[in-house]
Design a protein around this motif. Structure first.
Motif, short mmCIF file in Angstrom:
data_model
loop_
_atom_site.label_atom_id
_atom_site.label_comp_id
_atom_site.label_asym_id
_atom_site.label_seq_id
_atom_site.Cartn_x
_atom_site.Cartn_y
_atom_site.Cartn_z
N LEU A 108 0.82 -1.20 0.00
CA LEU A 108 0.00 0.00 0.00
C LEU A 108 0.86 1.27 0.00
O LEU A 108 1.83 1.37 0.73
CB LEU A 108 -0.91 0.03 1.23
N ASP A 109 0.48 2.20 -0.85
CA ASP A 109 1.05 3.55 -0.83
C ASP A 109 -0.15 4.48 -0.94
O ASP A 109 -0.61 4.81 -2.02
CB ASP A 109 2.01 3.73 -2.00
N VAL A 110 -0.69 4.88 0.20
CA VAL A 110 -2.00 5.53 0.26
C VAL A 110 -1.88 6.92 0.88
O VAL A 110 -1.34 7.07 1.98
CB VAL A 110 -3.01 4.70 1.06
N THR A 111 -2.38 7.91 0.18
CA THR A 111 -2.48 9.28 0.70
C THR A 111 -3.86 9.81 0.35
O THR A 111 -4.19 9.95 -0.83
CB THR A 111 -1.40 10.19 0.09
N VAL A 112 -4.66 10.10 1.37
CA VAL A 112 -6.05 10.50 1.18
C VAL A 112 -6.23 11.95 1.60
O VAL A 112 -5.81 12.34 2.70
CB VAL A 112 -6.99 9.59 1.99
N PRO A 113 -6.85 12.78 0.76
CA PRO A 113 -7.00 14.19 1.09
C PRO A 113 -8.27 14.51 1.89
O PRO A 113 -9.20 13.70 1.95
CB PRO A 113 -7.10 14.86 -0.28
N MET A 114 -8.28 15.69 2.48
CA MET A 114 -9.48 16.23 3.11
C MET A 114 -9.60 17.68 2.70
O MET A 114 -8.65 18.46 2.81
CB MET A 114 -9.40 16.14 4.63
N VAL A 115 -10.78 18.07 2.20
CA VAL A 115 -11.02 19.44 1.77
C VAL A 115 -11.50 20.26 2.95
O VAL A 115 -12.43 19.88 3.66
CB VAL A 115 -12.08 19.49 0.64
N LYS A 116 -10.83 21.39 3.19
CA LYS A 116 -11.23 22.32 4.25
C LYS A 116 -11.97 23.49 3.60
O LYS A 116 -11.38 24.29 2.89
CB LYS A 116 -10.01 22.82 5.01
N GLY A 117 -13.27 23.60 3.82
CA GLY A 117 -14.06 24.67 3.25
C GLY A 117 -14.29 25.80 4.22
O GLY A 117 -13.80 25.80 5.35
N MET A 118 -15.04 26.78 3.77
CA MET A 118 -15.38 27.91 4.62
C MET A 118 -16.43 27.48 5.63
O MET A 118 -17.19 26.54 5.42
CB MET A 118 -15.90 29.07 3.75
N ASP A 119 -16.48 28.17 6.76
CA ASP A 119 -17.45 27.85 7.80
C ASP A 119 -18.88 27.88 7.26
O ASP A 119 -19.25 28.78 6.50
CB ASP A 119 -17.32 28.84 8.96
N GLY A 120 -19.67 26.88 7.65
CA GLY A 120 -21.07 26.85 7.26
C GLY A 120 -21.33 26.22 5.91
O GLY A 120 -22.49 26.10 5.50
N LYS A 121 -20.29 25.81 5.19
CA LYS A 121 -20.47 25.21 3.87
C LYS A 121 -20.59 23.70 4.01
O LYS A 121 -19.89 23.07 4.81
CB LYS A 121 -19.30 25.57 2.95
N GLU A 122 -21.46 23.10 3.19
CA GLU A 122 -21.75 21.66 3.32
C GLU A 122 -21.02 20.79 2.30
O GLU A 122 -20.72 19.64 2.59
CB GLU A 122 -23.26 21.44 3.17
#
Length: 300
Positions: A108-122
């Protein structure tokens, strides 16, 4: 335009036995080094060069490295990180999970992202959930596929010695294609190499301020179909003229073996490149033989 259509057409060509015969032939081979080299070749041999699986991520390296361990190890830390003020565009895409190692014969060579949005955005949370599900399913399916092969291998007389050093290589990574003026274009790549090499791209195009997914019509206007179709057709013909080995279904000398490119629509995969131009991306087998790999077209 479904990539499975072209792929299924190729896979429908009669072959000898399926899994059991392949396993039996492998076991029958007396040259272990030859087997190993054959496996390694599936990861490197292709008519067109593939992207480097360990391509560099240019943005915010120090910040991302500092956050990766905490995001993996502690949900509380992840929550605190989500409260960090956005500094330009650096903090809008974080590495949520990163792992390198061998688990159940899967390398395994795994890198998973997470998106940081503006407050209150879904939408960022929905995209994060989709990416988590995508990558979790991909890893599980790969492990199940290898486990099935392994079971058949030993059922056909294979030994532990013959199985030694056999692993499936599985790769997951992401690339921020464009991030400016609250517009994010993110690519997630999944790839694996075992009996053959497979690579797929998934795209997430988001207006972080409006909290909406970007469409081709949003970027190119209402006549996006006409614009894309002409540009793609012209580029296909140019590629055929420039390379005698190039092949596209329905173009040039193709005999109509499989349906090729006809038109884009609102489900056609795309991303924005560094210049903000639309890039249409067609999966393997969708408009050309698998040997052509993933085909991309810049619409400028």
């Amino acid at each position: 335009m479904n990539p499975e259509n072209g792929k299924q057409t190729y896979e429908s060509i009669p072959i000898p036995e399926k899994l059991n015969e392949m396993v039996a032939q492998t076991i029958a081979s007396q040259n272990k080094e030859e087997i190993r080299m054959s496996y390694e070749n599936t990861k490197t041999t292709s008519k067109t060069s593939r992207p480097l699986w360990k391509g560099c991520m240019a943005a915010a390296a120090a910040f991302l490295v500092a956050g990766t361990v905490g995001l993996n190890a502690s949900p509380a830390f992840a929550e605190e990180m989500s409260k960090v003020p956005v500094i330009g565009t650096l903090a809008q895409v974080l590495t949520f999970r990163s792992f390198t190692g061998i688990v159940d014969d899967v390398e395994l060579d795994v890198t998973v992202p997470m998106v940081k949005g503006m407050d209150g955005k879904e939408l960022p949370a929905k995209v994060n959930a989709q990416i988590q599900q995508l990558t979790t399913n991909y890893e599980a399916e790969a492990k199940a596929e290898l486990a099935e092969y392994k079971e058949s291998f030993f059922a056909n007389g294979g030994t532990e010695e013959e199985w030694a050093d056999r692993t499936m290589s599985l790769f997951i990574d992401y690339d921020v294609k464009y991030l400016e003026d609250d517009i994010l274009s993110l690519q997630v790549t999944t790839a694996k190499s075992w009996v053959s090499a497979e690579e797929e791209h998934y795209f997430y195009n988001i207006d972080l301020k409006k909290d909406t997914e970007l469409t081709l019509a949003d970027v190119l206007g209402e006549n996006y179909v006409e614009i894309c179709n002409k540009s793609i057709t012209d580029q296909i013909n140019a590629r055929l003229a420039a390379d005698e080995n190039a092949a596209f279904f329905g173009f040039g000398d193709d005999d109509g073996f499989a349906e090729g490119f006809t038109t884009v629509d609102d489900s056609t995969p795309f991303y924005l490149n560094a210049e903000g131009n639309v890039v249409i991306s067609f999966p393997e087998y969708s408009i050309a033989p698998g040997s052509m790999g993933i085909q991309e077209f810049v619409i400028s």
